[in-house]
Write a protein that holds these residues in place. Structure first.
Motif, PDB file in Angstrom:
ATOM      1  N   GLY A  10      -0.472  -2.072  70.479  1.00 59.80           N
ATOM      2  CA  GLY A  10      -1.302  -1.744  71.626  1.00 59.80           C
ATOM      3  C   GLY A  10      -1.841  -2.966  72.338  1.00 59.80           C
ATOM      4  N   ARG A  11      -2.471  -2.707  73.463  1.00 65.00           N
ATOM      5  CA  ARG A  11      -3.038  -3.801  74.273  1.00 65.00           C
ATOM      6  C   ARG A  11      -4.255  -4.431  73.594  1.00 65.00           C
ATOM      7  N   HIS A  12      -4.923  -3.645  72.749  1.00 68.35           N
ATOM      8  CA  HIS A  12      -6.137  -4.143  72.122  1.00 68.35           C
ATOM      9  C   HIS A  12      -5.996  -4.072  70.601  1.00 68.35           C
ATOM     10  N   PRO A  13      -6.600  -4.989  69.876  1.00 63.44           N
ATOM     11  CA  PRO A  13      -6.533  -4.945  68.414  1.00 63.44           C
ATOM     12  C   PRO A  13      -7.276  -3.731  67.876  1.00 63.44           C
ATOM     13  N   GLY A  14      -6.832  -3.245  66.733  1.00 57.05           N
ATOM     14  CA  GLY A  14      -7.452  -2.068  66.133  1.00 57.05           C
ATOM     15  C   GLY A  14      -6.740  -1.684  64.854  1.00 57.05           C
ATOM     16  N   PRO A  15      -6.916  -0.456  64.408  1.00 60.75           N
ATOM     17  CA  PRO A  15      -6.319  -0.025  63.136  1.00 60.75           C
ATOM     18  C   PRO A  15      -4.795  -0.069  63.168  1.00 60.75           C
ATOM     19  N   LYS A  16      -4.216  -0.245  61.990  1.00 60.24           N
ATOM     20  CA  LYS A  16      -2.758  -0.217  61.819  1.00 60.24           C
ATOM     21  C   LYS A  16      -2.413   1.050  61.040  1.00 60.24           C
ATOM     22  N   ILE A  17      -1.616   1.926  61.657  1.00 62.34           N
ATOM     23  CA  ILE A  17      -1.248   3.182  61.015  1.00 62.34           C
ATOM     24  C   ILE A  17       0.248   3.198  60.731  1.00 62.34           C
ATOM     25  N   LEU A  18       0.615   3.679  59.547  1.00 64.99           N
ATOM     26  CA  LEU A  18       2.008   3.826  59.123  1.00 64.99           C
ATOM     27  C   LEU A  18       2.335   5.311  59.067  1.00 64.99           C
ATOM     28  N   ILE A  19       3.424   5.720  59.719  1.00 68.08           N
ATOM     29  CA  ILE A  19       3.864   7.119  59.711  1.00 68.08           C
ATOM     30  C   ILE A  19       5.279   7.165  59.147  1.00 68.08           C
ATOM     31  N   LEU A  20       5.451   7.911  58.053  1.00 70.62           N
ATOM     32  CA  LEU A  20       6.717   7.964  57.333  1.00 70.62           C
ATOM     33  C   LEU A  20       7.413   9.300  57.551  1.00 70.62           C
ATOM     34  N   ALA A  21       8.735   9.263  57.706  1.00 66.30           N
ATOM     35  CA  ALA A  21       9.577  10.455  57.734  1.00 66.30           C
ATOM     36  C   ALA A  21      10.808  10.190  56.880  1.00 66.30           C
ATOM     37  N   GLY A  22      11.469  11.262  56.462  1.00 66.18           N
ATOM     38  CA  GLY A  22      12.727  11.110  55.740  1.00 66.18           C
ATOM     39  C   GLY A  22      12.583  10.551  54.343  1.00 66.18           C
ATOM     40  N   ILE A  23      11.432  10.739  53.696  1.00 65.22           N
ATOM     41  CA  ILE A  23      11.312  10.374  52.277  1.00 65.22           C
ATOM     42  C   ILE A  23      12.339  11.171  51.478  1.00 65.22           C
ATOM     43  N   HIS A  24      12.537  12.431  51.865  1.00 64.83           N
ATOM     44  CA  HIS A  24      13.621  13.253  51.328  1.00 64.83           C
ATOM     45  C   HIS A  24      14.659  13.453  52.427  1.00 64.83           C
ATOM     46  N   GLY A  25      15.916  13.374  52.055  1.00 66.18           N
ATOM     47  CA  GLY A  25      16.985  13.364  53.046  1.00 66.18           C
ATOM     48  C   GLY A  25      17.314  14.697  53.664  1.00 66.18           C
ATOM     49  N   HIS A  64      22.477  14.696  52.576  1.00 66.08           N
ATOM     50  CA  HIS A  64      21.776  15.962  52.859  1.00 66.08           C
ATOM     51  C   HIS A  64      21.012  16.413  51.614  1.00 66.08           C
ATOM     52  N   SER A  65      20.334  15.493  50.973  1.00 61.66           N
ATOM     53  CA  SER A  65      19.805  15.743  49.636  1.00 61.66           C
ATOM     54  C   SER A  65      18.375  15.243  49.505  1.00 61.66           C
ATOM     55  N   ARG A  66      17.690  15.753  48.493  1.00 65.00           N
ATOM     56  CA  ARG A  66      16.345  15.274  48.159  1.00 65.00           C
ATOM     57  C   ARG A  66      16.413  13.902  47.514  1.00 65.00           C
ATOM     58  N   VAL A  67      17.536  13.562  46.884  1.00 64.83           N
ATOM     59  CA  VAL A  67      17.665  12.307  46.147  1.00 64.83           C
ATOM     60  C   VAL A  67      18.822  11.484  46.696  1.00 64.83           C
ATOM     61  N   GLY A  68      18.777  10.180  46.414  1.00 64.62           N
ATOM     62  CA  GLY A  68      19.832   9.280  46.849  1.00 64.62           C
ATOM     63  C   GLY A  68      20.947   9.167  45.834  1.00 64.62           C
ATOM     64  N   THR A  69      21.793   8.177  46.004  1.00 64.52           N
ATOM     65  CA  THR A  69      22.969   8.023  45.143  1.00 64.52           C
ATOM     66  C   THR A  69      22.599   7.699  43.705  1.00 64.52           C
ATOM     67  N   ASP A  70      21.421   7.142  43.482  1.00 62.52           N
ATOM     68  CA  ASP A  70      20.988   6.846  42.114  1.00 62.52           C
ATOM     69  C   ASP A  70      20.281   8.016  41.451  1.00 62.52           C
TER      70      ASP A  70
END
Length: 305
Positions: A10-25, A64-70
């Protein structure tokens, strides 16, 4: 591990927010909502910084899964390891992003197998100011169920946030495959409303009133959906009740059929509450979660005290 984050400063300093998607595939509304947010957040109006991760678990997404290759569930792998398996490396990289943030939102759905009533949740962390901030964020998000649960569960993104003392919430909406437009819209609006509540963006137009159910449950396994109503054997499952039904002990939740014989096992509720999660993918293995009942400990008298 490159997560391909999208950063909006943003133009001004302030909070840093992290938004996550796709933790499960296999959870698609969050991915679409993050893409929409990337196009809607106006850096000229933004105070602070937004970091968007569109697909956290790319390996699981491709399968297309909840888990990865491992075969690891990213939502049970935090804080991860820089030298571990692919999923452990992703968890380690996201943990780094969490530690650099002031706030976090983790978006989910029921995936291909489950259907979940729209809810927003948080851990009942011990730090009073962090807990109060999480309550404010959850209310601002605007979904009908607000659920505070135990802070003792390991491996979650919220566990990493807890350890870093970063206020964090997660959300659930629907599931069963596909990408529901209503879920994408609710997630997009919810994230913008949280940012407005945190004074990162101007307040949006007043939203329609929400008939909100707020429950805080500090029991040791609260929030661990997969432990509930495990299938007693493999088979073909047919749920009986619609989502959000009020249930009592003895009510039928569904029927589990052996597809090769005439044997059917009826699954009954052992609790009083609201059916807010149910299995919608028919094939099940022994131990798969079939349903989750939202209890109010204040009414049932089942607390940790």
């Amino acid at each position: 591990m490159d997560l391909h984050p999208i950063e909006i400063v943003g133009r001004h300093p302030g909070p840093k927010i992290l938004i996550l998607a796709g933790i499960h595939g296999d959870e698609y509304e969050p991915i679409a909502a993050v893409r929409r947010l990337a196009g809607q957040i106006d850096r000229e109006q933004l105070t602070g910084k937004v970091t968007l991760v569109p697909i956290a678990n790319h390996s699981a997404y491709l399968r297309h899964s909840r888990v990865g290759t491992d075969q690891l569930d990213l939502a049970r792998t935090f804080p991860g390891s820089a030298d571990g398996t692919p999923t452990q490396q992703v968890a380690h990289a996201i943990t780094g992003l969490i530690q650099q943030s002031d706030l976090m939102i983790d978006l989910h759905t029921g995936g291909l197998a489950m259907e979940i009533s729209p809810l927003v949740g948080y851990m009942l962390v011990s730090d009073p100011s962090t807990l109060q901030k999480q309550r404010q964020m959850a209310t601002a998000f605007g979904l009908p169920i607000v659920w505070g649960t135990t802070a003792s569960l390991p491996g979650r993104s919220l566990s990493a946030a807890r350890d870093a003392n970063v206020p964090a919430i997660y959300a659930e909406w629907g599931g069963g495959g596909g990408c529901q437009a209503a879920g994408v819209a609710a997630y997009t609006a919810g994230c913008l409303q949280v940012m407005a509540q945190c004074e990162m963006l101007p307040s949006p137009a007043a939203a329609a009133p929400v008939d909100r159910c707020v429950i805080e449950d500090d029991r040791d396994t609260s929030g661990h959906l997969q432990l509930n109503y495990p299938a007693p054997h493999a088979g073909f499952y047919e749920p009986t009740l619609p989502l959000d039904s009020t249930v009592r002990p003895g009510d039928e939740l569904g029927r589990l059929h052996d597809p090769f014989t005439s044997h059917t096992t009826t699954i009954y509720s052992t609790q009083t509450g609201r059916l807010f999660t149910r299995r919608v993918l028919p094939p099940v293995e022994a131990g798969d979660c079939l349903a989750v009942i939202l209890e109010d400990p204040a009414e049932t008298g089942t607390t940790n005290e």
